[in-house]
Design a protein around this motif. Structure first.
Motif, PDB file in Angstrom:
ATOM      1  N   SER A 122      -6.029  66.208  93.524  1.00 27.07           N
ATOM      2  CA  SER A 122      -6.203  65.212  94.568  1.00 27.07           C
ATOM      3  C   SER A 122      -5.050  65.257  95.564  1.00 27.07           C
ATOM      4  O   SER A 122      -3.889  65.457  95.183  1.00 27.07           O
ATOM      5  CB  SER A 122      -6.289  63.821  93.927  1.00 27.07           C
ATOM      6  N   SER A 123      -5.370  65.059  96.825  1.00 22.73           N
ATOM      7  CA  SER A 123      -4.329  65.066  97.867  1.00 22.73           C
ATOM      8  C   SER A 123      -3.325  63.942  97.660  1.00 22.73           C
ATOM      9  O   SER A 123      -2.161  64.055  98.067  1.00 22.73           O
ATOM     10  CB  SER A 123      -4.973  64.938  99.253  1.00 22.73           C
ATOM     11  N   ASN A 124      -3.754  62.856  97.024  1.00 21.67           N
ATOM     12  CA  ASN A 124      -2.820  61.760  96.761  1.00 21.67           C
ATOM     13  C   ASN A 124      -1.684  62.200  95.837  1.00 21.67           C
ATOM     14  O   ASN A 124      -0.531  61.795  96.012  1.00 21.67           O
ATOM     15  CB  ASN A 124      -3.561  60.576  96.133  1.00 21.67           C
ATOM     16  N   TYR A 125      -2.002  63.025  94.849  1.00 23.78           N
ATOM     17  CA  TYR A 125      -0.974  63.536  93.946  1.00 23.78           C
ATOM     18  C   TYR A 125      -0.017  64.461  94.689  1.00 23.78           C
ATOM     19  O   TYR A 125       1.198  64.444  94.469  1.00 23.78           O
ATOM     20  CB  TYR A 125      -1.609  64.268  92.768  1.00 23.78           C
ATOM     21  N   LYS A 126      -0.562  65.282  95.567  1.00 23.46           N
ATOM     22  CA  LYS A 126       0.281  66.211  96.325  1.00 23.46           C
ATOM     23  C   LYS A 126       1.212  65.443  97.273  1.00 23.46           C
ATOM     24  O   LYS A 126       2.386  65.796  97.420  1.00 23.46           O
ATOM     25  CB  LYS A 126      -0.602  67.178  97.109  1.00 23.46           C
TER      26      LYS A 126
END
Length: 278
Positions: A233-237
């Protein structure tokens, strides 16, 4: 070679006997934690309140979890819960004792080869109950030591890692001896080199009149982090970038060190597929 036991807690019978989360929630308020740190940020906040140090050192427990004495720690927990100034739990004393035994010494588990074992002492590193037992035992050891020994100018602990400051170098050997005498644990110590000492992910520098802090990176760090091209997920990145940037700002006490760290993590993230500018 000494082996450390690590096992999954969600498959263990302990969760069927009594909710581990409930157990930890009920017992945590009784943990003796006068000197405990919850994060590196706590450590830095304490450093900011100090003017200067003559000598600094760190002390570490060798394989803490596997050396925690179960029976003694259960006695410590019972003492803190039922025979201290805090209000006791509404659970009968003997019931709590039997539950703690059932969740530790009486729990069988399978090895990766399918052999059935029973751990008779020490706690595993996987189940959250291990941290609770380690915290109770370490807190009790500290209380015993400082009943008769003068506490260092600065004394803090993060689970099994200690940061210490002394007026004289021989004070470290004296404290090391007292901790060894008052516990079943083995300790190692490290003194500062050229006025610098790493603790957690912070490098403490006492060479100047004011204590300086910066990011400590181990020599064997190969610079691998979550790759931006990975299936995640982009949120984790985004959180990876934010965490690195926040740590640079909170841990570095000078703009020069902050700028250096931001440049370093910029290159690190670029090497792991993150676009520039971030």
């Amino acid at each position: 070679m000494e082996m450390r036991l690590i096992r999954e807690s969600w498959k263990q019978e302990t969760n069927d006997l009594w909710s581990v989360d409930q157990e930890i929630r009920l017992l945590t308020p009784y943990v003796p934690n006068s000197f405990c740190l919850s994060s590196a940020t706590d450590f830095i906040d304490i450093l900011k309140s100090q003017e200067s140090f003559n000598h600094i050192a760190s002390m570490d427990v060798t394989s803490l979890f596997t050396h925690v004495p179960i029976q003694e720690t259960i006695d410590i927990i019972i003492q803190k819960v039922y025979h201290s100034q805090r209000a006791p739990l509404d659970i009968p004393e003997n019931t709590l004792r039997q539950l703690l035994l059932a969740c530790t010494k009486e729990v069988p588990f399978y090895s990766h080869r399918g052999d059935l074992f029973q751990q008779i002492d020490g706690v595993a590193m996987g189940p959250p109950l291990g941290v609770l037992f380690a915290s109770f035992y370490m807190g009790a050891v500290e209380e015993r030591v400082f009943e008769r020994t003068k506490r260092p100018k600065m004394y803090t602990r993060y689970i099994d890692d200690y940061f210490l400051s002394f007026d004289a170098p021989q004070d470290l050997a004296h404290l090391f001896q007292k901790f060894t005498e008052n516990s079943v644990l083995n300790f190692t110590t490290e003194s500062s080199t050229d006025g610098k000492l790493p603790f957690l992910d912070v490098l403490v520098d006492i060479n100047d009149t004011k204590i300086k802090t910066s990011i400590f990176t181990k020599a064997n760090n190969n610079g691998t982090v979550m790759n931006a091209r990975g299936e995640c997920s982009s949120n984790y990145k985004k959180s990876v970038v934010a965490a690195f940037a926040k740590r640079a700002v909170t841990h570095c006490s000078t703009w020069q060190d902050t700028h250096y760290e931001l440049e370093r993590i910029g290159q690190l993230l670029t090497n792991n597929g993150f676009p520039m500018p971030l």
